[in-house]
Design a protein around this motif. Structure first.
Motif, PDB file in Angstrom:
ATOM      1  N   ARG A 158       0.854  -1.192   0.000  1.00 44.33           N
ATOM      2  CA  ARG A 158       0.000   0.000   0.000  1.00 44.33           C
ATOM      3  C   ARG A 158       0.886   1.238   0.000  1.00 44.33           C
ATOM      4  O   ARG A 158       1.882   1.298   0.720  1.00 44.33           O
ATOM      5  CB  ARG A 158      -0.873   0.025   1.266  1.00 44.33           C
ATOM      6  N   VAL A 159       0.507   2.220  -0.810  1.00 43.74           N
ATOM      7  CA  VAL A 159       1.218   3.510  -0.839  1.00 43.74           C
ATOM      8  C   VAL A 159       0.195   4.586  -0.513  1.00 43.74           C
ATOM      9  O   VAL A 159      -0.769   4.784  -1.255  1.00 43.74           O
ATOM     10  CB  VAL A 159       1.858   3.774  -2.218  1.00 43.74           C
ATOM     11  N   VAL A 160       0.392   5.251   0.603  1.00 43.52           N
ATOM     12  CA  VAL A 160      -0.595   6.211   1.109  1.00 43.52           C
ATOM     13  C   VAL A 160       0.101   7.438   1.690  1.00 43.52           C
ATOM     14  O   VAL A 160       1.319   7.468   1.831  1.00 43.52           O
ATOM     15  CB  VAL A 160      -1.477   5.568   2.209  1.00 43.52           C
ATOM     16  N   ILE A 161      -0.717   8.439   2.031  1.00 42.40           N
ATOM     17  CA  ILE A 161      -0.233   9.516   2.871  1.00 42.40           C
ATOM     18  C   ILE A 161      -0.816   9.291   4.257  1.00 42.40           C
ATOM     19  O   ILE A 161      -1.708   8.455   4.438  1.00 42.40           O
ATOM     20  CB  ILE A 161      -0.645  10.907   2.342  1.00 42.40           C
ATOM     21  N   ASP A 162      -0.342  10.040   5.240  1.00 38.90           N
ATOM     22  CA  ASP A 162      -0.934   9.980   6.575  1.00 38.90           C
ATOM     23  C   ASP A 162      -2.177  10.865   6.559  1.00 38.90           C
ATOM     24  O   ASP A 162      -2.115  12.066   6.844  1.00 38.90           O
ATOM     25  CB  ASP A 162       0.077  10.451   7.627  1.00 38.90           C
ATOM     26  N   ASN A 163      -3.302  10.283   6.157  1.00 34.42           N
ATOM     27  CA  ASN A 163      -4.541  11.040   5.998  1.00 34.42           C
ATOM     28  C   ASN A 163      -5.047  11.614   7.318  1.00 34.42           C
ATOM     29  O   ASN A 163      -5.618  12.704   7.345  1.00 34.42           O
ATOM     30  CB  ASN A 163      -5.619  10.153   5.366  1.00 34.42           C
ATOM     31  N   TYR A 164      -4.822  10.890   8.391  1.00 33.61           N
ATOM     32  CA  TYR A 164      -5.240  11.371   9.712  1.00 33.61           C
ATOM     33  C   TYR A 164      -4.501  12.663  10.063  1.00 33.61           C
ATOM     34  O   TYR A 164      -5.114  13.677  10.417  1.00 33.61           O
ATOM     35  CB  TYR A 164      -4.965  10.298  10.771  1.00 33.61           C
ATOM     36  N   HIS A 221     -11.129   3.782   3.432  1.00 33.75           N
ATOM     37  CA  HIS A 221     -10.153   3.935   4.514  1.00 33.75           C
ATOM     38  C   HIS A 221      -9.598   5.353   4.543  1.00 33.75           C
ATOM     39  O   HIS A 221      -9.448   5.958   5.607  1.00 33.75           O
ATOM     40  CB  HIS A 221      -9.016   2.925   4.311  1.00 33.75           C
ATOM     41  N   LEU A 222      -9.321   5.902   3.376  1.00 28.69           N
ATOM     42  CA  LEU A 222      -8.781   7.248   3.237  1.00 28.69           C
ATOM     43  C   LEU A 222      -9.716   8.267   3.890  1.00 28.69           C
ATOM     44  O   LEU A 222      -9.286   9.106   4.690  1.00 28.69           O
ATOM     45  CB  LEU A 222      -8.601   7.531   1.751  1.00 28.69           C
ATOM     46  N   TYR A 223     -11.008   8.206   3.567  1.00 26.32           N
ATOM     47  CA  TYR A 223     -11.969   9.173   4.089  1.00 26.32           C
ATOM     48  C   TYR A 223     -12.253   8.946   5.567  1.00 26.32           C
ATOM     49  O   TYR A 223     -12.496   9.901   6.313  1.00 26.32           O
ATOM     50  CB  TYR A 223     -13.258   9.134   3.263  1.00 26.32           C
ATOM     51  N   ASN A 224     -12.207   7.687   5.999  1.00 30.46           N
ATOM     52  CA  ASN A 224     -12.392   7.400   7.423  1.00 30.46           C
ATOM     53  C   ASN A 224     -11.276   8.012   8.254  1.00 30.46           C
ATOM     54  O   ASN A 224     -11.506   8.537   9.343  1.00 30.46           O
ATOM     55  CB  ASN A 224     -12.431   5.880   7.664  1.00 30.46           C
ATOM     56  N   GLU A 225     -10.049   7.948   7.720  1.00 30.71           N
ATOM     57  CA  GLU A 225      -8.903   8.530   8.418  1.00 30.71           C
ATOM     58  C   GLU A 225      -8.992  10.053   8.460  1.00 30.71           C
ATOM     59  O   GLU A 225      -8.649  10.681   9.464  1.00 30.71           O
ATOM     60  CB  GLU A 225      -7.593   8.093   7.745  1.00 30.71           C
ATOM     61  N   ARG A 226      -9.460  10.659   7.369  1.00 32.17           N
ATOM     62  CA  ARG A 226      -9.613  12.115   7.358  1.00 32.17           C
ATOM     63  C   ARG A 226     -10.711  12.551   8.331  1.00 32.17           C
ATOM     64  O   ARG A 226     -10.576  13.572   9.016  1.00 32.17           O
ATOM     65  CB  ARG A 226      -9.911  12.606   5.933  1.00 32.17           C
ATOM     66  N   LYS A 227     -11.775  11.767   8.407  1.00 32.58           N
ATOM     67  CA  LYS A 227     -12.850  12.072   9.359  1.00 32.58           C
ATOM     68  C   LYS A 227     -12.345  11.951  10.791  1.00 32.58           C
ATOM     69  O   LYS A 227     -12.658  12.779  11.654  1.00 32.58           O
ATOM     70  CB  LYS A 227     -14.024  11.111   9.122  1.00 32.58           C
ATOM     71  N   ARG A 228     -11.541  10.926  11.046  1.00 31.56           N
ATOM     72  CA  ARG A 228     -10.990  10.725  12.390  1.00 31.56           C
ATOM     73  C   ARG A 228     -10.079  11.893  12.781  1.00 31.56           C
ATOM     74  O   ARG A 228     -10.124  12.383  13.918  1.00 31.56           O
ATOM     75  CB  ARG A 228     -10.216   9.405  12.420  1.00 31.56           C
TER      76      ARG A 228
END
Length: 343
Positions: free
Chosen positions: A162-168, A197-204
């Motif tokens: 997985r390649v992501v940013i730290d959305n939280y 998962h991306l949007y859940n982390e931003r919401k958190r």
């Protein structure tokens, strides 16, 4: 009229009175063939218009040197930058790229994953569709040792790269910026996708920033959308402006939604940022075109695409079977512009 026929190594062999195996080796600069013969074969091949069938060669070796890219759309600036990063890195290692768009449809994503598998791609890079309900259609790649990398929109609990940013952290920074500008009632737009998962982390990140800075968390200030379109953004914004009291800030999970909020505010006579401060996400070109300019969070899309392609190529070329791991880019920043600058 005689039907056009591709020149084959058999045609070259017949012309030069050589064995097909000699022609094949000469075209690959094999050490067992003399320089003189290699030059003669290559000259004849060029004169006769011979084009190597790289796909057939790849299929024989079960290796097409092609990376399949399955994304929601190529029209989003973030995703087009992601593709650019993938393509540049792939080209450096002589890999080609097949791009397929799911248009956020789960059924299209399933069908396209099947199509990529049948095409015998060497690896797959995917950003999930908004409607994705299950990830079992990706099992065909894992079961056949075809490297699979999820980027940005990634599933929970799927054991692959997985390649992501730290959305939280990025969301937390965005909301803290609005708080620092004096906002007390900050709204947020999100999606209810189970695999978002991306949007859940931003919401958190949004919720924690609100609570940890002593503001009152109000569930009514969160609007959940099925799709992240401009039209849905307008509907969400109107809902927020109808609230009593109205929110004085918005953290939108994408710049397009931030733009829809700013334009809806203008139509309703709400002043941005005085009455309603807005920050988006991605630093899309549109964020700098609209008036007022949209504050946003940077997103290293091209670097993420390059990292995903490197994972695929490293696993194929080096025949490595690394343990699946997450690569997280931490270098997201708040770009403060007119839409949120109150102080």
């Amino acid at each position: 009229m005689e039907e056009h026929r591709h020149v084959t190594i058999y045609d070259i062999a017949e012309k030069l009175n050589l064995a097909t195996s000699t022609i094949s080796r000469a075209l690959k600069d094999h050490h067992s063939i003399s320089d003189k013969t290699i030059k003669k074969v290559k000259k004849a091949a060029e004169e006769m218009g011979f084009v190597p069938n790289t796909l057939a060669a790849g299929l024989r070796g079960n290796k097409t040197k092609t990376i399949g890219v399955l994304i929601p759309t190529i029209t989003q600036p973030f995703l087009s930058s992601l593709i650019s990063g993938i393509e540049i890195t792939a080209r450096k290692s002589d890999y080609s790229v097949i791009i397929m768009q799911s248009h956020d449809s789960y059924s299209d994503e399933v069908n396209m994953a099947r199509s990529l598998f049948k095409s015998r791609v060497s690896g797959v890079i995917c950003s999930l569709a908004m409607e994705t309900k299950s990830t079992s259609h990706f099992d065909q790649f894992s079961a056949n040792n075809i490297p699979l990398v999820f980027v940005d929109r990634v599933p929970k609990g799927y054991n692959t790269f997985r390649v992501v940013i730290d959305n939280y952290a990025a969301a937390y920074k965005a909301v803290k910026h609005l708080i620092d500008q004096g906002c007390k009632r900050i709204a947020h737009i999100t999606t209810g996708s189970e695999f978002g998962h991306l949007y859940n982390e931003r919401k958190r990140g949004y919720i924690d920033a609100i609570v940890e800075h002593g503001l009152t968390f109000d569930e009514n200030l969160i609007i959940t959308l099925k799709t992240m379109t401009y039209e849905e953004g307008v509907r969400a914004s109107n809902k927020l402006f109808d609230l009593k009291p109205m929110p004085d800030g918005l953290f939108a999970p994408g710049d397009l939604l931030a733009v829809s909020a700013v334009q809806t505010a203008k139509k309703r006579g709400v002043k941005v940022p005085d009455d309603f401060a807005v920050i988006g996400f991605n630093n899309d070109p549109i964020s700098e075109i609209i008036e007022p300019n949209i504050s946003t969070i940077t997103h290293p899309a091209e670097k993420m695409g390059s990292a995903a392609a490197s994972i695929i190529i490293d696993n194929i070329e080096k025949r490595r079977e690394d343990e699946a791991k997450e690569i997280t880019f931490l270098n997201t920043e708040v770009l403060v512009r007119e839409s949120s600058k109150k102080i």
